[in-house]
Design a protein around this motif. Structure first.
Motif, PDB file in Angstrom:
ATOM      1  N   CYS A 297       0.854  -1.158  -0.132  1.00 37.55           N
ATOM      2  CA  CYS A 297       0.152   0.138  -0.143  1.00 37.55           C
ATOM      3  C   CYS A 297       0.852   1.317   0.029  1.00 37.55           C
ATOM      4  CB  CYS A 297      -0.844   0.136   1.305  1.00 37.55           C
ATOM      5  SG  CYS A 297      -1.859  -1.230   1.635  1.00 37.55           S
ATOM      6  N   GLY A 298       0.379   2.356  -0.615  1.00 38.30           N
ATOM      7  CA  GLY A 298       1.272   3.702  -0.462  1.00 38.30           C
ATOM      8  C   GLY A 298       2.373   3.558  -0.935  1.00 38.30           C
ATOM      9  N   THR A 299       3.207   4.114  -0.308  1.00 41.92           N
ATOM     10  CA  THR A 299       4.835   4.037  -0.673  1.00 41.92           C
ATOM     11  C   THR A 299       5.378   2.623  -0.971  1.00 41.92           C
ATOM     12  OG1 THR A 299       5.497   6.125   0.445  1.00 41.92           O
ATOM     13  CG2 THR A 299       7.098   4.635   0.330  1.00 41.92           C
ATOM     14  N   ALA A 300       4.810   1.561  -0.104  1.00 41.51           N
ATOM     15  CA  ALA A 300       5.260   0.168  -0.229  1.00 41.51           C
ATOM     16  C   ALA A 300       4.861  -0.094  -1.526  1.00 41.51           C
ATOM     17  CB  ALA A 300       4.826  -0.647   0.980  1.00 41.51           C
ATOM     18  N   VAL A 343       5.010  -6.079   0.894  1.00 43.60           N
ATOM     19  CA  VAL A 343       6.202  -5.292   1.212  1.00 43.60           C
ATOM     20  C   VAL A 343       5.365  -4.288   2.209  1.00 43.60           C
ATOM     21  CG1 VAL A 343       7.514  -3.368   0.437  1.00 43.60           C
ATOM     22  CG2 VAL A 343       7.223  -5.318  -1.107  1.00 43.60           C
ATOM     23  N   GLN A 345       6.536  -1.406   5.635  1.00 42.07           N
ATOM     24  CA  GLN A 345       7.342  -0.935   6.574  1.00 42.07           C
ATOM     25  C   GLN A 345       7.117  -1.311   8.093  1.00 42.07           C
ATOM     26  OE1 GLN A 345       8.972   0.946   9.844  1.00 42.07           O
ATOM     27  NE2 GLN A 345       6.811   1.589   9.397  1.00 42.07           N
ATOM     28  N   GLY A 347       4.547  -3.734   8.852  1.00 38.57           N
ATOM     29  CA  GLY A 347       4.286  -5.051   8.954  1.00 38.57           C
ATOM     30  C   GLY A 347       3.020  -5.157   9.702  1.00 38.57           C
ATOM     31  N   THR A 349       0.095  -3.025   8.238  1.00 40.12           N
ATOM     32  CA  THR A 349      -0.879  -2.516   7.690  1.00 40.12           C
ATOM     33  C   THR A 349      -1.915  -3.762   7.232  1.00 40.12           C
ATOM     34  OG1 THR A 349       0.663  -1.045   6.515  1.00 40.12           O
ATOM     35  CG2 THR A 349      -1.248  -1.340   5.180  1.00 40.12           C
ATOM     36  N   ALA A 396       5.683  10.133   6.952  1.00 42.74           N
ATOM     37  CA  ALA A 396       5.957   9.954   5.637  1.00 42.74           C
ATOM     38  C   ALA A 396       7.213   8.924   5.638  1.00 42.74           C
ATOM     39  CB  ALA A 396       6.393  11.441   5.011  1.00 42.74           C
ATOM     40  N   SER A 397       6.938   8.036   4.740  1.00 43.43           N
ATOM     41  CA  SER A 397       8.124   7.006   4.628  1.00 43.43           C
ATOM     42  C   SER A 397       9.167   7.559   3.603  1.00 43.43           C
ATOM     43  CB  SER A 397       7.329   5.775   3.878  1.00 43.43           C
ATOM     44  OG  SER A 397       8.374   4.799   4.105  1.00 43.43           O
ATOM     45  N   GLN A 404      13.188  -0.790   1.076  1.00 39.54           N
ATOM     46  CA  GLN A 404      12.180  -1.896   0.374  1.00 39.54           C
ATOM     47  C   GLN A 404      12.802  -2.104  -0.785  1.00 39.54           C
ATOM     48  OE1 GLN A 404       8.605   0.253   0.680  1.00 39.54           O
ATOM     49  NE2 GLN A 404       8.298  -0.369   2.994  1.00 39.54           N
ATOM     50  N   LYS A 482       4.633  12.082  -1.593  1.00 39.98           N
ATOM     51  CA  LYS A 482       5.235  12.839  -0.467  1.00 39.98           C
ATOM     52  C   LYS A 482       4.891  14.267  -0.466  1.00 39.98           C
ATOM     53  CE  LYS A 482       6.669  10.104   1.393  1.00 39.98           C
ATOM     54  NZ  LYS A 482       6.751   8.808   1.030  1.00 39.98           N
ATOM     55  N   LYS A 601       1.146   6.336  10.972  1.00 44.67           N
ATOM     56  CA  LYS A 601       2.063   5.845  10.486  1.00 44.67           C
ATOM     57  C   LYS A 601       1.619   4.309  10.321  1.00 44.67           C
ATOM     58  CE  LYS A 601       6.483   4.998   9.657  1.00 44.67           C
ATOM     59  NZ  LYS A 601       6.809   5.750   8.171  1.00 44.67           N
TER      60      LYS A 601
HETATM   61  C1  AGP Z   1       4.175   6.784   3.111  1.00 48.30           C
HETATM   62  O1  AGP Z   1       4.573   7.920   3.061  1.00 48.30           O
HETATM   63  C2  AGP Z   1       2.683   6.762   3.685  1.00 48.30           C
HETATM   64  N1  AGP Z   1       2.695   7.028   4.930  1.00 48.30           N
HETATM   65  C3  AGP Z   1       1.929   5.299   3.459  1.00 48.30           C
HETATM   66  O2  AGP Z   1       1.595   5.415   2.008  1.00 48.30           O
HETATM   67  C4  AGP Z   1       2.659   3.899   3.568  1.00 48.30           C
HETATM   68  O3  AGP Z   1       3.473   3.541   3.129  1.00 48.30           O
HETATM   69  C5  AGP Z   1       1.490   3.046   3.657  1.00 48.30           C
HETATM   70  O4  AGP Z   1       0.372   3.318   4.504  1.00 48.30           O
HETATM   71  C6  AGP Z   1       1.964   1.462   3.848  1.00 48.30           C
HETATM   72  O5  AGP Z   1       2.836   1.365   5.155  1.00 48.30           O
HETATM   73  P1  AGP Z   1       3.481   0.067   5.261  1.00 48.30           P
HETATM   74  O6  AGP Z   1       4.584   0.171   4.610  1.00 48.30           O
HETATM   75  O7  AGP Z   1       3.582   0.363   6.719  1.00 48.30           O
HETATM   76  O8  AGP Z   1       2.619  -0.990   5.033  1.00 48.30           O
END
Ligand code: AGP
Length: 606
Positions: A297-300, A343, A345, A347, A349, A396-397, A404, A482, A601
């Motif tokens: 999702c999102g950045t991932a 994927v 950050q 783990g 979501t 913001a990731s 990743q 971003k 987050k």
């Molecule tokens: C990125 O800047 C966001 N805050 C958001 O898109 C994030 O990457 C997304 O919610 C996924 O989160 P995760 O990597 O913890 O699964």
């Protein structure tokens, strides 16, 4: 989202709950609250806003107790307000909740008929009244089992009971929940980070489990009420990673850390002498896998999209990319010979976890690329590839995105090598470039002053566009994400070649457009697309790599040059100026960079 904490102790718990809530604020920060049990009464203090406000309120309204629960909220049902803030309490029980109760409307009707009065617009309040109702005829354990069965949706719960002043009940379905063990006290928390200052001994509840936490004992049960044993994990201490040091924001620190995190990750995965990639105990042979599905999702998700380009370039594998919230509800044709890569950050979501769960239930090969190795996604996937970049606190990731991409790139090289689809010398060249990447990333950080001078053009605007082709397209999407999440301006990432199929209509005099045009195989095409937007009045910020050749284009507003590396690694270097652009734009506007509005987050609701 939302964060929950619970403490039962032989000492006063209010200040420890407040400390934990501060750590949980990354999960939600629109309201906060606390409830304790004292002398047979439930005392509640709640407020709209942050934990700081809650603490101020607590200095005026003192509440005591050796057992209590706390909450930071990210609103789902009902606006952010004091009345909708958690805990929600009846005379008998008090509840904190992370998740969404999907059948709350039906349950509410049933409870109103039974004479229950509701104070808030939240879905959570039905849990309070349901427990209160069932306690009339059942003991505590039976009540919990019955209530959990009635609830549809996702939850992590912390519950205290007027008539059971020695215990907290925790329960989870879908949303994460951990138990911590301390001296003469035990804890409940949305994650280990919330409990870290109190303990490094943690157990995690599995989906469907509930637990009864007393100050000297913890019991775990499955969804049928059978007792289960839990492993106690010892966490390493890395408190300093949660400190922003001299930086104004965690995001600034995390951007600057990237050369180091790249270096650590490369060293972790690659043997410098031999060039071998250290991915051991991979559970499947390379000939058992003929396709790859990347989900996030999102950045991932953007890092998944990036990986598609690499896998298609370096291997003959079929590659699919999916947004987790779409994947989980689509009619998927699961393929036995596919590797499903998740994927994330955090783990945690919810959508990514649900997509993983779906694949596991269909007996698929599942692997995750995560930052938090104790997370639900890491625990449930059959193979885990950590990104080794340390805690990421800013919503913001940044460094996790690079991490990743790096792990996915390394995995791609490993596949190409195992499948004999890459020549030895090409492979070794790429390994060499990976070892140089950290130094080059450091140079990308030096774009600071240029970015600071252009960022005011990205603050008070109707919108902006980020364009790229090939490897630069996922980076354009990430750059736009971003800017929107931090500066609250509309930003759209687009494949440069797609502009003439509609979005070109948006281009008007002075519209800021970021064009990513490194000197790769797409360079000339992207430059042509750039000309098309300049011709229509766009103010173009070109991001490219250094070269002795001039860019053949007139009327470029500003240009930023990153260092040179192989074409497929340039995305790493192009990302950094875009992170800085978003950072400085938000900084100029005085926005809350680490906690942008409406976001959190860890996205543990779907
Ligand atoms: C990125 O800047 C966001 N805050 C958001 O898109 C994030 O990457 C997304 O919610 C996924 O989160 P995760 O990597 O913890 O699964």
């Amino acid at each position: 989202m939302c964060g929950i904490v619970g403490i039962t102790s032989n000492k006063q718990v209010t200040s420890s709950i407040i400390n934990s809530l501060r750590k949980l604020e990354y999960r939600g920060y629109d309201s906060a609250g606390i409830a304790t049990l004292n002398d047979g009464f439930i005392n509640e203090v709640k407020c709209e806003g942050r934990v700081d406000t809650l603490e101020k309120n607590l200095s005026k309204i003192k509440i005591e107790g050796t057992i209590g629960i706390g909450h930071v909220r990210w609103a789902t049902h009902g606006s952010p307000s004091t009345v909708n803030a958690h805990p929600h309490s009846s005379e008998k029980v008090s509840v904190v909740h992370n998740g969404i109760i999907e059948n709350s409307t039906i349950l509410k009707k049933y409870l109103i008929k039974k004479g229950h009065k509701f104070k808030s617009q939240t879905d959570t309040e039905v849990i309070v009244h349901l427990i209160t109702e069932y306690l009339k005829k059942n003991d505590l354990k039976k009540t919990i089992l019955k209530v959990l069965k009635k609830l549809h949706g996702s939850f992590a719960l912390g519950i205290i009971f007027k008539e059971q002043p020695d215990l907290i009940v925790g329960a989870r379905r879908g949303s994460p929940l951990a138990v911590g063990y301390g001296p003469n006290e035990n804890y409940l928390g949305s994650d280990s980070y919330a409990l870290k200052s109190m303990t490094n001994k943690i157990s995690y509840l599995n989906d469907g489990d509930f637990c009864i936490v007393k100050k000297d004992q913890v019991e775990f049960f499955d969804n049928k009420g059978n007792k289960v044993n839990k492993k106690i994990l010892k966490l390493s201490s890395n408190e300093q990673d949660y400190d922003k040091g001299d930086y104004k924001h965690f995001m600034a620190k995390e951007i600057e850390e990237q050369p180091t995190t790249i270096k650590n990750c490369v060293n972790e995965y690659i043997n410098k002498m031999s060039g071998d990639i250290n991915i051991f105990n991979f559970p499947w042979k390379s000939n058992e896998i003929s396709s790859i599905v990347l989900i996030g999702c999102g950045t991932a998700y953007h890092s998944c999209l990036m990986a598609k380009y690499w896998f298609e370039q370096l291997t003959n594998l079929d590659v699919g990319v999916d947004i987790a919230s779409e994947f989980r509800y689509r009619k998927n044709r699961f393929k036995k010979d596919a590797l499903y890569i998740f994927v994330s950050q955090s783990g945690e979501t919810a959508d990514t976890f649900a997509a993983l769960d779906l694949c596991n239930k269909n007996n698929m090969k599942t692997c995750s690329v995560v930052n938090v190795v104790e997370s639900s996604i890491a625990r449930e996937s059959k193979f885990v590839l950590p990104i080794h970049c340390g805690p990421e606190v800013g919503v913001a990731s940044t460094k996790a995105f690079l991490g990743q991409m790096l792990v996915l790139y390394i995995l791609c090289l490993k596949f190409a090598q195992m499948r004999k689809e890459i020549k030895k010398n090409v492979y070794m060249e790429k390994i060499k470039s990976l070892f140089l990447l950290s130094k080059l990333a450091k140079k990308s950080l030096e774009t600071d002053s240029k970015i600071q001078s252009v960022c005011s053009s990205f603050t008070d605007i109707k919108g902006s566009m980020f364009l790229g082709r090939g490897y630069s397209f996922p980076i354009a999407l990430e750059g736009a994400l971003k800017l929107k999440e931090l500066s609250y301006v509309h930003a759209e990432g687009y494949p440069a070649g797609e502009m003439k199929h509609g979005p070109l209509a948006l281009i008007e005099d002075g519209l800021p457009v970021v064009v990513l045009a490194p000197r790769d195989e797409y360079y000339k095409k992207t430059i042509s697309n750039m000309q098309e937007v300049i011709a229509r009045g766009a103010k173009v910020l070109l991001i490219t790599n250094k070269s002795k050749d001039e860019v053949h284009s007139e009327n470029i507003w500003e240009k930023i040059e990153v260092e040179n590396t192989s074409e497929d690694l340039l995305p790493f270097l192009l990302t950094i100026p875009l992170q800085k652009l978003a950072y400085y734009s938000a900084f100029k506007k005085g926005y809350d960079i680490d906690k942008p509005r409406n976001l959190a987050k860890s996205v543990t609701v779907e």
